[in-house]
Every structure is written in C-alpha cells, then in structure tokens.
Design an enzyme around this catalytic site. Structure first.
Site, PDB file in Angstrom:
ATOM      1  N   LEU A 100      52.583  69.089  44.638  1.00  0.00           N
ATOM      2  CA  LEU A 100      53.847  68.971  43.909  1.00  0.00           C
ATOM      3  C   LEU A 100      54.895  69.951  44.426  1.00  0.00           C
ATOM      4  O   LEU A 100      56.094  69.721  44.249  1.00  0.00           O
ATOM      5  CB  LEU A 100      53.625  69.232  42.413  1.00  0.00           C
ATOM      6  N   GLY A 101      54.476  71.015  45.021  1.00  0.00           N
ATOM      7  CA  GLY A 101      55.373  72.032  45.529  1.00  0.00           C
ATOM      8  C   GLY A 101      54.568  73.162  46.132  1.00  0.00           C
ATOM      9  O   GLY A 101      53.334  73.163  46.089  1.00  0.00           O
ATOM     10  N   TYR A 158      49.129  76.090  53.216  1.00  0.00           N
ATOM     11  CA  TYR A 158      47.927  76.780  53.672  1.00  0.00           C
ATOM     12  C   TYR A 158      48.048  78.252  53.315  1.00  0.00           C
ATOM     13  O   TYR A 158      49.027  78.916  53.652  1.00  0.00           O
ATOM     14  CB  TYR A 158      47.821  76.609  55.190  1.00  0.00           C
ATOM     15  N   TYR A 194      26.248  77.360  38.801  1.00  0.00           N
ATOM     16  CA  TYR A 194      26.568  77.303  40.228  1.00  0.00           C
ATOM     17  C   TYR A 194      25.247  77.045  40.952  1.00  0.00           C
ATOM     18  O   TYR A 194      24.347  77.886  40.935  1.00  0.00           O
ATOM     19  CB  TYR A 194      27.174  78.634  40.648  1.00  0.00           C
ATOM     20  N   GLY A 232      43.003  79.407  53.935  1.00  0.00           N
ATOM     21  CA  GLY A 232      42.169  78.381  54.556  1.00  0.00           C
ATOM     22  C   GLY A 232      40.733  78.393  54.091  1.00  0.00           C
ATOM     23  O   GLY A 232      39.861  77.846  54.758  1.00  0.00           O
ATOM     24  N   SER A 239      39.395  76.861  51.572  1.00  0.00           N
ATOM     25  CA  SER A 239      39.023  75.683  50.784  1.00  0.00           C
ATOM     26  C   SER A 239      37.641  75.176  51.176  1.00  0.00           C
ATOM     27  O   SER A 239      37.293  75.110  52.354  1.00  0.00           O
ATOM     28  CB  SER A 239      40.044  74.563  51.000  1.00  0.00           C
TER      29      SER A 239
END
Length: 550
Positions: free
Chosen positions: A258-259, A123, A454, A126, A128
């Site tokens: 993945l990391g 995180y 957009y 935040g 997203s």
C-alpha cells in the site's frame, strides 16, 4: 564484514570448523542419509539476464545493476530461498536495485516506476522468510527493488514522552547505538535483529524480544509516515486515539503493498538495569504447557517465557529432558525483579517443574545495559538461538531439510492443534523423503489467552529436490494449522508463500476493503505485486506525477 548473497548474515560468521563438525554429528543422530557439502556458486556464474529498465539521468545515481546487488536482492532468507540460491536457480531477479537517500528520492523513484509500469519492491534487510521481497510474477514487467538502507537515522528524540522519530531503513544494531547515549531503547529484538530494519518490522508486524505483554512492533508505534503512489500519509503523533479507524493500522502489516514506510515515531523505554533469569525443567510436556499458561495468566509479564519441548531442547540447546524446558527472564529499569522470578518459579513448581541450579545466580543485576547470563539451560538456548539461521544454512548445504513455521492459537485449542500439526508434519516428511524426520515445538510468545507455537522440521532431503520436498511439508502443516484454528502466521508475515491460507483466513468484507485500499493508494499496481492480494494486470497507461504531500 561481508553480507552473504546466498544465505543468512555475513560470510565471516558462517558455520565452520568445530561448530560445523558438532552440528553435523548431531544431525547424523537425528536423520539418516549422506551429508555432502554443496558450495554456493559464484555470482559471476549465475548468468543473470540483462536489466530491462533504464533509469532517467536524474535517478541513475541511485540505481545499481551490479550482479551481486541483483542476486542478493532476488530472494529472502527462507530455507527455499537459500536452497535455490545454492543451486544458482534465480529465474527472476530485480532489474535494478535503487537506494534512495531522502524521502524525495523515494517519491521520484515511485513516480518513475508508476509512469513506466515498473514493479517496485520495498526492501529493508531482506530477511523475509515468506517470499515477501521476491519478484515472483510473470507479466514481463521490469522490477526495481527499493532498498531503504540509507534512510537510517534517528532524527529526533523526545526524552519527556520517551519517544523518537526514526527513519525506516535503520538496522537494529545501528538503531540501538543511536538511542544508547540517551539511556533509551526500543527493546525490540527479533531473531533477525542484526539484519532487519525498523521499516521491515513495521511492514510485517514483527514480534520481538518480549515473550509477554508488548510482543509485536505495533505496540510501540505512535505515528507513521508513509509514501504511496497516491500521496504521502503522515498520521498525528498521539499516545492513543479513538478517532475512527487507525491510519497506522492500515499500513502496519501491509508488507509494502500500500505504501512505503519512511519514518515512525516509536515509543521507547529506559534501558533495563535489573535482570533475573533461570530455566525450569519438566518431566511431562502437558505439565510444562500448564505451567507456562499459569505464568502467562499470572500478570507477572516476564520478558522471557519460552517453552522448549524435549526435542527442541536437545536439538537446539543440547539439553536432555523428558518433557520440556521453560526459559524465564524478568527485567526492569525501575525496580528489582527477583521477587517476580521467584513467584514464577513457584507457579512452575506447582506443576512439577524443577528450577535449574542457576537460579541462585540469577540475582538482581544493577547498573548495566548488557545482558548477563544466568548460566545453564537459559544461556545454552540463547547462544543457540542466535546461531540458528547460520546453522540452518549449513544444514541446507548438506541436503538436510531444516526449517520452521509458526502460528498462534487459544489455550483451549492448543493440544489438538499441536497433535494435528505434529502428525501432519511427520506424515508429510515420510511421504516427501521416504524416511522419518524430527518435529520440534517451542513457544516464542505467550499471551493470557494463548501461545504462539513455533515448530521446527528436520529431515534428510535429496539434493536437487529439497525445495519441492519442503513445499510438500509446508503445505501439509499449513492445512493442519488452518483446520485447527491457528493463524497462518504469528510474526513471519504473509508474503507470497502464505497467500493461499491468508486468503482463507481473512473475512471476505475485509478482503474487499483491502482491495479497494490498494486500488486507491497504488492505482498502477506497482507496489510488491502478489503480496497480500493477487498481482494486478500490468498497467497500460501512464500514471501522472502527484504532489509530495497528500
């Protein structure tokens, strides 16, 4: 300032007073329906379940089970996230929020999660809007959100090569504050800049301020340091390399699956000293698109080259125009840029564009690191752009559907894609709401070979149903994007919301390779399950500790 647990930004900056009155008055002219406010519930009224994870004593100091922490980290900041929060609908929340202070802390937290089969969700800020930080899986495992906000320092600056080693948890404003004394800037300003982090930008391949040339964060990366359950990957710092597939490219856009990116060497640039800006109005949308393409293919590389259609210009900038408005801006730390702006305006005039009266005042401006407005349409748009997320939240509280989706396509496909997506969105709005809505379009970025359109959607929803209504509209437009050669996302990432279309877009051999990389780097499947790849079954055996470096 107090971060809002349920919506965008800070509580103090929420839309209210005269701004709210103006916003709602404009909304009433666009869509029918009642506009009744619905206040968010208090965190104490959410009835969150008890945490299912207990950290070992050595990690307890890093972990929080505070209800406000858990609620604030349960969702991102998409329309559907905000509406679910307004309804108090948080069926899945992290059991703990952990805030590592060092990379060693992060290693220890991942080792613990691996041993116990606890899902770990990285995180940043935040912000997203695609379900990228949400524990949306039903396998009974506990969830720990790993908030990197304490890893927020610029560790080293190389003024000779113009680069810096930066911790991934730094938020945009704090990053720029640390670079400013060196006369340098990353110059990456996504709309989420104030509430997003370097690590988040890297993990989602974010696009920022520049509308042409260097648009994605990828363009600024020299090297990455990434902690994975299988070991720590640290790539060599280089200006470029042809030594096999790029290790950095593996982790850029990997969205925490993945990391976890902890540091990056980033290319910087001197802070700009010269700027020139204006806007150009068009009576015809097709001519506006053609002019924008001419500027994008001219080699002038403006910093701003954002085309707004008539609906977008009216809704979000209060500008009435027949075809569209093109916002143009140039900047440089090395030389005056007025001539470049004048040439761009000439290209626009050749397609029927009329520069606004602010052109004469968009002169070269030396010796300042602050943007100075040119007035007119350009400043109206910039002001509106910064307030859009707050205004979206205010509309959501009044049961209006107000959300965006974005894509990219080649110029030859744009007209067909634009028509198909607009029609699909309008039909879906009618099906979902029983009424007409408004669909807008702007270009956030343009390339010599294509734009990044957009789209905005505004419709009257039904309180209690707006999430389902938006999901129906989102599905329809995503299908249209996919069918007409667009990408499912240009810069919003994949998360969980875009997974079906991402699965269809990526080549099968690459999907197999990504699955293998996931298995090698995250053998217990604890990192952000369900993002980019299907969530694996819960691990049934412990994963041994691994060394600090791999």
């Amino acid at each position: 300032m107090t971060r809002s647990w349920w919506g965008w930004g800070t509580v103090e900056d929420a839309v209210r007073g005269a701004e709210l009155d103006t916003l709602l008055a404009r909304a009433r002219t666009l869509v029918p329906g009642e506009l009744t406010d619905h206040a968010p519930p208090a965190v104490g009224a959410l009835g969150l379940p008890r945490p299912r994870a207990n950290p070992p004593a050595s990690l307890a100091r890093l972990c929080s089970a505070d209800p406000a922490d858990r609620a604030g980290h349960a969702h991102g900041k998409a329309f559907r996230d905000v509406v679910r929060n307004l309804h108090g609908h948080l069926p899945r929340v992290p059991d703990l929020v952990a805030r590592p202070r060092t990379e060693d802390d992060l290693v220890d937290l991942l080792d613990w999660c691996g041993r116990e089969g606890i899902a770990a969700i990285p995180y940043g800020g935040g912000s997203s809007v695609v379900g990228g930080v949400e524990p949306r899986f039903d396998d009974g495992r506990a969830v720990v959100t790993l908030d990197l906000a304490r890893l927020d320092r610029v560790l080293e600056v190389d003024p000779v090569s113009r680069a810096a080693r930066i911790q991934a948890g730094v938020f945009g404003p704090h990053l720029e504050d640390q670079l400013r004394p060196h006369g340098l800037t990353l110059r990456h300003f996504p709309q989420s800049f104030q509430f997003s982090t370097l690590g988040g930008w890297l993990a989602t391949r974010a696009a920022g301020h520049y509308a042409t040339l260097h648009t994605h964060i990828d363009d600024f990366v020299e090297s990455l340091r990434v902690v994975t359950p299988a070991g720590t990957s640290a790539s060599r710092r280089l200006p470029g390399s042809g030594a096999g597939p790029s290790p950095d490219r593996l982790f850029l856009g990997s969205e925490g699956t993945l990391g976890i990116i902890t540091e990056a060497w980033m290319r910087l640039r001197p802070r700009p000293r010269w700027r020139a800006r204006t806007s150009v109005r068009f009576a015809d949308w097709g001519a506006a698109v053609a002019a924008t393409r001419a500027v994008a293919q001219s080699g002038l590389a403006p910093a701003d080259c954002r085309l707004l259609d008539a609906a977008e210009a009216l809704v979000n900038a209060g500008v009435a125009v027949g075809g569209g408005v093109l916002v143009l801006g140039f900047e440089s730390a090395d030389h005056p840029v007025g001539a470049a702006l004048e040439r761009a305006v000439e290209l626009c005039r050749a397609h029927g564009g009329e520069p606004s009266a602010d052109l004469a005042r968009s002169s070269d401006d030396a010796g300042t690191a602050q943007d100075r407005g040119a007035g007119g349409d350009a400043d109206a748009w910039r002001s509106s752009f910064l307030r859009m997320p707050y205004q979206r939240d205010a509309l959501a509280r009044h049961a209006l559907i107000a959300e965006t989706f974005e894509t990219a396509c080649t110029w030859d496909r744009f007209d067909a894609l634009h028509q198909a997506v607009t029609e699909a969105a309008r039909h879906a709005i009618r099906r979902a709401t029983g009424a007409e809505g408004v669909v807008t379009c702007r270009f956030t970025h343009v390339y010599p070979d294509g734009p990044a359109p957009y789209f905005g959607v505004y419709a009257a929803g039904r309180w209690g149903s707006t999430v389902a209504q938006w999901d129906d509209i989102k599905t329809a437009v995503s299908e249209a994007l996919s069918a007409h050669g667009g990408t499912i996302t240009h810069h919003h990432a994949v998360g969980r919301d875009h997974r079906p279309w991402y699965d269809a877009q990526r080549p099968d051999p690459f999907a197999a390779a990504l699955t293998a990389a996931k298995a090698a780097l995250d053998p217990a499947g604890i990192l952000n399950p369900g993002v980019l790849l299907p969530a694996p079954a819960r691990a049934t055996r412990a994963v041994p500790d691994r060394g600090r470096e791999g």
